[in-house]
Design a protein around this motif. Structure first.
Motif, PDB file in Angstrom:
ATOM      1  N   HIS A 188      -4.118 -12.454  -6.018  1.00 40.39           N
ATOM      2  CA  HIS A 188      -4.240 -11.437  -4.969  1.00 40.39           C
ATOM      3  C   HIS A 188      -5.026 -11.992  -3.786  1.00 40.39           C
ATOM      4  O   HIS A 188      -4.635 -11.818  -2.637  1.00 40.39           O
ATOM      5  CB  HIS A 188      -4.903 -10.169  -5.476  1.00 40.39           C
ATOM      6  CG  HIS A 188      -5.023  -9.130  -4.399  1.00 40.39           C
ATOM      7  ND1 HIS A 188      -3.935  -8.676  -3.680  1.00 40.39           N
ATOM      8  CD2 HIS A 188      -6.113  -8.484  -3.873  1.00 40.39           C
ATOM      9  CE1 HIS A 188      -4.325  -7.790  -2.771  1.00 40.39           C
ATOM     10  NE2 HIS A 188      -5.649  -7.661  -2.868  1.00 40.39           N
ATOM     11  N   HIS A 236       0.808  -1.225   0.000  1.00 40.33           N
ATOM     12  CA  HIS A 236       0.000   0.000   0.000  1.00 40.33           C
ATOM     13  C   HIS A 236       0.842   1.277   0.000  1.00 40.33           C
ATOM     14  O   HIS A 236       0.637   2.182   0.809  1.00 40.33           O
ATOM     15  CB  HIS A 236      -0.959   0.000   1.190  1.00 40.33           C
ATOM     16  CG  HIS A 236      -2.007  -1.065   1.117  1.00 40.33           C
ATOM     17  ND1 HIS A 236      -3.160  -0.935   0.351  1.00 40.33           N
ATOM     18  CD2 HIS A 236      -2.075  -2.320   1.673  1.00 40.33           C
ATOM     19  CE1 HIS A 236      -3.898  -2.032   0.476  1.00 40.33           C
ATOM     20  NE2 HIS A 236      -3.263  -2.893   1.254  1.00 40.33           N
ATOM     21  N   PRO A 270      -1.688  -7.620  -9.871  1.00 34.13           N
ATOM     22  CA  PRO A 270      -2.323  -6.501  -9.167  1.00 34.13           C
ATOM     23  C   PRO A 270      -3.392  -6.949  -8.188  1.00 34.13           C
ATOM     24  O   PRO A 270      -3.932  -8.046  -8.275  1.00 34.13           O
ATOM     25  CB  PRO A 270      -2.930  -5.670 -10.303  1.00 34.13           C
ATOM     26  CG  PRO A 270      -3.167  -6.647 -11.398  1.00 34.13           C
ATOM     27  CD  PRO A 270      -2.060  -7.664 -11.293  1.00 34.13           C
ATOM     28  N   PHE A 298       0.245  -0.244  -4.608  1.00 38.19           N
ATOM     29  CA  PHE A 298       0.158   1.208  -4.719  1.00 38.19           C
ATOM     30  C   PHE A 298      -0.652   1.837  -3.597  1.00 38.19           C
ATOM     31  O   PHE A 298      -1.549   1.211  -3.031  1.00 38.19           O
ATOM     32  CB  PHE A 298      -0.478   1.577  -6.068  1.00 38.19           C
ATOM     33  CG  PHE A 298       0.415   1.350  -7.243  1.00 38.19           C
ATOM     34  CD1 PHE A 298       1.231   2.359  -7.730  1.00 38.19           C
ATOM     35  CD2 PHE A 298       0.463   0.100  -7.848  1.00 38.19           C
ATOM     36  CE1 PHE A 298       2.068   2.136  -8.818  1.00 38.19           C
ATOM     37  CE2 PHE A 298       1.297  -0.129  -8.932  1.00 38.19           C
ATOM     38  CZ  PHE A 298       2.109   0.892  -9.416  1.00 38.19           C
ATOM     39  N   GLY A 327       0.015  -7.992  -5.092  1.00 37.85           N
ATOM     40  CA  GLY A 327      -1.016  -6.979  -5.187  1.00 37.85           C
ATOM     41  C   GLY A 327      -1.177  -6.027  -4.028  1.00 37.85           C
ATOM     42  O   GLY A 327      -0.684  -6.242  -2.925  1.00 37.85           O
ATOM     43  N   ASP A 328      -1.920  -4.945  -4.319  1.00 31.28           N
ATOM     44  CA  ASP A 328      -2.065  -3.798  -3.425  1.00 31.28           C
ATOM     45  C   ASP A 328      -0.697  -3.201  -3.130  1.00 31.28           C
ATOM     46  O   ASP A 328      -0.333  -2.942  -1.984  1.00 31.28           O
ATOM     47  CB  ASP A 328      -2.812  -4.178  -2.141  1.00 31.28           C
ATOM     48  CG  ASP A 328      -4.300  -4.391  -2.378  1.00 31.28           C
ATOM     49  OD1 ASP A 328      -4.745  -4.231  -3.527  1.00 31.28           O
ATOM     50  OD2 ASP A 328      -5.018  -4.734  -1.423  1.00 31.28           O
ATOM     51  N   ASP A 373      -5.017  -1.565  -6.769  1.00 31.61           N
ATOM     52  CA  ASP A 373      -4.089  -1.150  -7.830  1.00 31.61           C
ATOM     53  C   ASP A 373      -4.881  -0.757  -9.078  1.00 31.61           C
ATOM     54  O   ASP A 373      -5.351  -1.617  -9.827  1.00 31.61           O
ATOM     55  CB  ASP A 373      -3.111  -2.279  -8.149  1.00 31.61           C
ATOM     56  CG  ASP A 373      -2.247  -2.648  -6.957  1.00 31.61           C
ATOM     57  OD1 ASP A 373      -1.810  -1.719  -6.237  1.00 31.61           O
ATOM     58  OD2 ASP A 373      -2.025  -3.856  -6.743  1.00 31.61           O
ATOM     59  N   ASN A 411      -3.481   4.735  -2.383  1.00 31.71           N
ATOM     60  CA  ASN A 411      -4.701   5.291  -2.969  1.00 31.71           C
ATOM     61  C   ASN A 411      -4.876   6.729  -2.521  1.00 31.71           C
ATOM     62  O   ASN A 411      -4.538   7.085  -1.389  1.00 31.71           O
ATOM     63  CB  ASN A 411      -5.926   4.476  -2.561  1.00 31.71           C
ATOM     64  CG  ASN A 411      -5.904   3.072  -3.104  1.00 31.71           C
ATOM     65  OD1 ASN A 411      -5.757   2.111  -2.364  1.00 31.71           O
ATOM     66  ND2 ASN A 411      -6.038   2.923  -4.410  1.00 31.71           N
ATOM     67  N   GLN A 446      -1.670   7.026  -9.182  1.00 33.64           N
ATOM     68  CA  GLN A 446      -0.688   5.975  -8.925  1.00 33.64           C
ATOM     69  C   GLN A 446       0.488   6.049  -9.896  1.00 33.64           C
ATOM     70  O   GLN A 446       1.634   5.794  -9.497  1.00 33.64           O
ATOM     71  CB  GLN A 446      -1.371   4.611  -8.975  1.00 33.64           C
ATOM     72  CG  GLN A 446      -2.346   4.415  -7.815  1.00 33.64           C
ATOM     73  CD  GLN A 446      -3.042   3.073  -7.802  1.00 33.64           C
ATOM     74  OE1 GLN A 446      -3.015   2.328  -8.780  1.00 33.64           O
ATOM     75  NE2 GLN A 446      -3.680   2.749  -6.684  1.00 33.64           N
ATOM     76  N   PRO A 478      -1.592  -2.788 -15.124  1.00 33.47           N
ATOM     77  CA  PRO A 478      -0.346  -3.505 -14.805  1.00 33.47           C
ATOM     78  C   PRO A 478       0.625  -3.550 -15.973  1.00 33.47           C
ATOM     79  O   PRO A 478       1.844  -3.597 -15.772  1.00 33.47           O
ATOM     80  CB  PRO A 478      -0.824  -4.906 -14.409  1.00 33.47           C
ATOM     81  CG  PRO A 478      -2.182  -5.041 -15.003  1.00 33.47           C
ATOM     82  CD  PRO A 478      -2.780  -3.662 -14.988  1.00 33.47           C
TER      83      PRO A 478
END
Length: 227
Positions: free
Chosen positions: A158, A10, A75, A30, A27-28, A79, A32, A51, A83
């Motif tokens: 994910h 994150h 992703p 990025f 995944g996750d 995200d 937000n 992002q 990708p």
């Protein structure tokens, strides 16, 4: 080969620990933005732009974080950036990066399949890759067809398998029941992957063995997996 399995960072770049040969992020990755509401009609596009700008802003730090290791990615629901664009940016900046989503990818002699889809969070779709009912079955069938035709060593997903490292803070089982049925009944016995790597459910991080398959939930953590 040893994999550093990491997930649900994150927007953080935690120090990578242990000895390993490659990195898989499930995944996750990025952060937000807090400026966009799920009701905004162009929220997904705004989040994707946010992002991408975040990535360019920390690109040198990201390159230092990855080092010279191969980096594979599937992703998560947080995200929003495409990708393919994410991996293109990394590759154009000298990182040996792989987008695992929806296909079989061979890395260092091993086959990986990426599955970003999850059941809807809170029962309705407001995040990326959330699929209900028949929509999820379509993605599961695609995966099963590919795994029955070519042996895959690792599923990088994910979300978790239903009833396997999938309990949230309220002790609700949040895993994918369609994935469980696919692994147990649809994939030929001699074609079932040996490893299932995922994240998504922060409260259930850990490693277990399910029917001879090693399952790793590395949400907000890191696991060294020997293949």
């Amino acid at each position: 080969m040893k994999i550093n399995h990491i997930s649900d960072t994150h927007g953080l770049l935690p120090k990578l620990k242990g000895k390993f040969d490659m990195i898989i992020h499930t995944g996750d990755l990025f952060p937000n933005s807090k400026n966009f509401k799920s009701s905004d009609p162009d929220r997904n596009e705004k989040e994707a732009k946010f992002q991408e700008e975040w990535l360019y802003g920390i690109l040198n730090e990201f390159k230092t974080w990855i080092g010279n290791y191969p980096f594979a990615f599937v992703p998560g629901n947080h995200d929003f950036i495409d990708p393919r664009k994410f991996i293109d940016i990394l590759q154009n900046n000298g990182i040996k990066a792989y987008n695992l989503s929806d296909k079989i990818t061979k890395i260092n002699g091993l086959n990986f399949y990426g599955f970003p889809y999850i059941p809807p969070v809170n029962g309705y779709t407001t995040w990326m890759y959330e699929k209900k009912g028949e929509e999820m079955m379509v993605e599961i069938r695609k995966m099963v067809d590919k795994l029955n035709s070519t042996f895959v060593d690792v599923i990088a997903s994910h979300g978790p398998i239903y009833q396997c490292l999938d309990k949230n803070a309220e002790h609700e089982e949040c895993g994918n029941g369609f994935m469980r049925k696919a692994i147990d009944f649809s994939i030929h016995r001699d074609m079932v992957p040996r490893y299932f790597l995922h994240g998504h459910i922060h409260e259930s991080q850990g490693i277990t063995v399910r029917n001879c398959m090693l399952v790793s939930n590395a949400a907000c953590s890191q696991h060294i997996i020997s293949l």
